[in-house]
Each structure stands twice: as C-alpha cells, then as structure tokens.
Design a protein around this motif. Structure first.
Motif, PDB file in Angstrom:
ATOM      1  N   MET A   1       0.823  -1.195   0.000  1.00  0.00           N
ATOM      2  CA  MET A   1       0.000   0.000   0.000  1.00  0.00           C
ATOM      3  C   MET A   1       0.868   1.260   0.000  1.00  0.00           C
ATOM      4  N   GLU A   2       1.948   1.258   0.754  1.00  0.00           N
ATOM      5  CA  GLU A   2       2.825   2.426   0.816  1.00  0.00           C
ATOM      6  C   GLU A   2       3.448   2.727  -0.544  1.00  0.00           C
ATOM      7  N   VAL A   3       3.799   1.683  -1.281  1.00  0.00           N
ATOM      8  CA  VAL A   3       4.398   1.872  -2.605  1.00  0.00           C
ATOM      9  C   VAL A   3       3.386   2.528  -3.540  1.00  0.00           C
ATOM     10  N   ALA A   4       2.161   2.050  -3.520  1.00  0.00           N
ATOM     11  CA  ALA A   4       1.113   2.617  -4.370  1.00  0.00           C
ATOM     12  C   ALA A   4       0.833   4.066  -3.998  1.00  0.00           C
ATOM     13  N   THR A   5       0.756   4.352  -2.720  1.00  0.00           N
ATOM     14  CA  THR A   5       0.515   5.718  -2.252  1.00  0.00           C
ATOM     15  C   THR A   5       1.641   6.645  -2.693  1.00  0.00           C
ATOM     16  N   ALA A   6       2.871   6.180  -2.590  1.00  0.00           N
ATOM     17  CA  ALA A   6       4.023   6.983  -3.010  1.00  0.00           C
ATOM     18  C   ALA A   6       3.999   7.210  -4.521  1.00  0.00           C
ATOM     19  N   PHE A   7       3.624   6.179  -5.278  1.00  0.00           N
ATOM     20  CA  PHE A   7       3.555   6.301  -6.737  1.00  0.00           C
ATOM     21  C   PHE A   7       2.517   7.342  -7.142  1.00  0.00           C
ATOM     22  N   VAL A   8       1.330   7.278  -6.551  1.00  0.00           N
ATOM     23  CA  VAL A   8       0.269   8.236  -6.870  1.00  0.00           C
ATOM     24  C   VAL A   8       0.694   9.650  -6.475  1.00  0.00           C
ATOM     25  N   ALA A   9       1.329   9.794  -5.337  1.00  0.00           N
ATOM     26  CA  ALA A   9       1.814  11.110  -4.902  1.00  0.00           C
ATOM     27  C   ALA A   9       2.847  11.653  -5.882  1.00  0.00           C
ATOM     28  N   ASP A  10       3.708  10.792  -6.396  1.00  0.00           N
ATOM     29  CA  ASP A  10       4.728  11.196  -7.357  1.00  0.00           C
ATOM     30  C   ASP A  10       4.088  11.658  -8.669  1.00  0.00           C
ATOM     31  N   ILE A  11       3.127  10.904  -9.172  1.00  0.00           N
ATOM     32  CA  ILE A  11       2.412  11.286 -10.396  1.00  0.00           C
ATOM     33  C   ILE A  11       1.690  12.619 -10.175  1.00  0.00           C
ATOM     34  N   HIS A  12       1.056  12.756  -9.015  1.00  0.00           N
ATOM     35  CA  HIS A  12       0.340  13.995  -8.684  1.00  0.00           C
ATOM     36  C   HIS A  12       1.305  15.183  -8.674  1.00  0.00           C
ATOM     37  N   ALA A  13       2.476  14.998  -8.094  1.00  0.00           N
ATOM     38  CA  ALA A  13       3.472  16.072  -8.071  1.00  0.00           C
ATOM     39  C   ALA A  13       3.910  16.452  -9.483  1.00  0.00           C
ATOM     40  N   LYS A  14       4.052  15.463 -10.363  1.00  0.00           N
ATOM     41  CA  LYS A  14       4.441  15.758 -11.737  1.00  0.00           C
ATOM     42  C   LYS A  14       3.324  16.520 -12.456  1.00  0.00           C
ATOM     43  N   ILE A  15       2.085  16.171 -12.197  1.00  0.00           N
ATOM     44  CA  ILE A  15       0.957  16.886 -12.792  1.00  0.00           C
ATOM     45  C   ILE A  15       0.941  18.338 -12.300  1.00  0.00           C
ATOM     46  N   GLU A  16       1.186  18.539 -11.020  1.00  0.00           N
ATOM     47  CA  GLU A  16       1.265  19.901 -10.488  1.00  0.00           C
ATOM     48  C   GLU A  16       2.385  20.678 -11.167  1.00  0.00           C
ATOM     49  N   TRP A  17       3.519  20.018 -11.417  1.00  0.00           N
ATOM     50  CA  TRP A  17       4.643  20.653 -12.106  1.00  0.00           C
ATOM     51  C   TRP A  17       4.239  21.070 -13.523  1.00  0.00           C
ATOM     52  N   ILE A  18       3.555  20.168 -14.243  1.00  0.00           N
ATOM     53  CA  ILE A  18       3.094  20.475 -15.598  1.00  0.00           C
ATOM     54  C   ILE A  18       2.243  21.748 -15.577  1.00  0.00           C
ATOM     55  N   ALA A  19       1.319  21.839 -14.628  1.00  0.00           N
ATOM     56  CA  ALA A  19       0.434  23.008 -14.523  1.00  0.00           C
ATOM     57  C   ALA A  19       1.220  24.256 -14.119  1.00  0.00           C
ATOM     58  N   LYS A  20       2.125  24.118 -13.185  1.00  0.00           N
ATOM     59  CA  LYS A  20       2.876  25.267 -12.662  1.00  0.00           C
ATOM     60  C   LYS A  20       3.757  25.902 -13.732  1.00  0.00           C
ATOM     61  N   VAL A  21       4.490  25.093 -14.462  1.00  0.00           N
ATOM     62  CA  VAL A  21       5.418  25.639 -15.454  1.00  0.00           C
ATOM     63  C   VAL A  21       4.757  25.800 -16.822  1.00  0.00           C
ATOM     64  N   ASP A  22       3.476  25.456 -16.910  1.00  0.00           N
ATOM     65  CA  ASP A  22       2.734  25.504 -18.165  1.00  0.00           C
ATOM     66  C   ASP A  22       3.491  24.740 -19.251  1.00  0.00           C
ATOM     67  N   PHE A  23       3.924  23.545 -18.891  1.00  0.00           N
ATOM     68  CA  PHE A  23       4.677  22.690 -19.809  1.00  0.00           C
ATOM     69  C   PHE A  23       3.798  22.326 -20.991  1.00  0.00           C
ATOM     70  N   THR A  24       4.318  22.535 -22.199  1.00  0.00           N
ATOM     71  CA  THR A  24       3.479  22.312 -23.380  1.00  0.00           C
ATOM     72  C   THR A  24       3.300  20.840 -23.726  1.00  0.00           C
ATOM     73  N   GLY A  25       4.237  19.986 -23.343  1.00  0.00           N
ATOM     74  CA  GLY A  25       4.111  18.571 -23.673  1.00  0.00           C
ATOM     75  C   GLY A  25       4.196  18.331 -25.164  1.00  0.00           C
ATOM     76  N   SER A  26       4.003  17.104 -25.546  1.00  0.00           N
ATOM     77  CA  SER A  26       4.037  16.721 -26.956  1.00  0.00           C
ATOM     78  C   SER A  26       2.623  16.692 -27.506  1.00  0.00           C
ATOM     79  N   PRO A  27       2.405  17.355 -28.636  1.00  0.00           N
ATOM     80  CA  PRO A  27       1.058  17.336 -29.215  1.00  0.00           C
ATOM     81  C   PRO A  27       0.657  15.932 -29.643  1.00  0.00           C
ATOM     82  N   ARG A  28      -0.579  15.600 -29.403  1.00  0.00           N
ATOM     83  CA  ARG A  28      -1.155  14.323 -29.827  1.00  0.00           C
ATOM     84  C   ARG A  28      -2.429  14.571 -30.619  1.00  0.00           C
TER      85      ARG A  28
END
Length: 78
Positions: A1-28
């Motif tokens: 459970m701790e591993v899953a919680t840490a993984f979700v927190a890590d993904i969430h932090a990356k999503i916050e980073w994308i929003a904060k820096v207005d990262f354009t990402g790769s167009p799809r």
C-alpha cells in the motif's frame, strides 16, 4: 500500500509541475485535437492545456496503444 501511495503522490506532483510551469508537452492531435502528452515513469500523462487550467484526461501505461475512443470528450462535440 505504501508503494502505491508513493507512486500516486509522485504522479500527482508531476501533474502539479506540468500546470505550474505551463509545460506544453508533446502534441497528440493525431489522437484528438488539442491533446498533449508527457511521458513519466513508464506512464503517459495525457492532458489538455487551457489559459486558466490544465485538464488531465488520462494517465495510461506508456506501452499501451491508445485510440481516439479513449479520449472522446462529449462536451467538445459540435
């Protein structure tokens, strides 16, 4: 459970980073108009960027073949 919680927190932090820096990402646009992607930790974060927000559409395993149906947004239909 701790591993899953840490993984979700890590993904969430990356999503916050994308929003904060207005990262354009790769167009799809070949999947869905306006869709962007950012690969991260064997996953792919799919999102749409708007002037006032980032909308996360899906987070899928990076090896997965994606189709338009997975990204259909009924609110965007004309």
């Amino acid at each position: 459970m701790e591993v899953a919680t840490a993984f979700v927190a890590d993904i969430h932090a990356k999503i916050e980073w994308i929003a904060k820096v207005d990262f354009t990402g790769s167009p799809r646009d070949h999947i869905s108009e306006g869709l962007r992607a950012f690969p991260y930790r064997k996953r792919c974060i799919y999102y749409r960027s708007y002037p006032d927000r980032i909308v996360i559409v899906r987070v899928l395993h990076g090896a997965r073949d994606v189709t338009l149906q997975e990204f259909d947004d009924p609110s965007r239909a004309s």
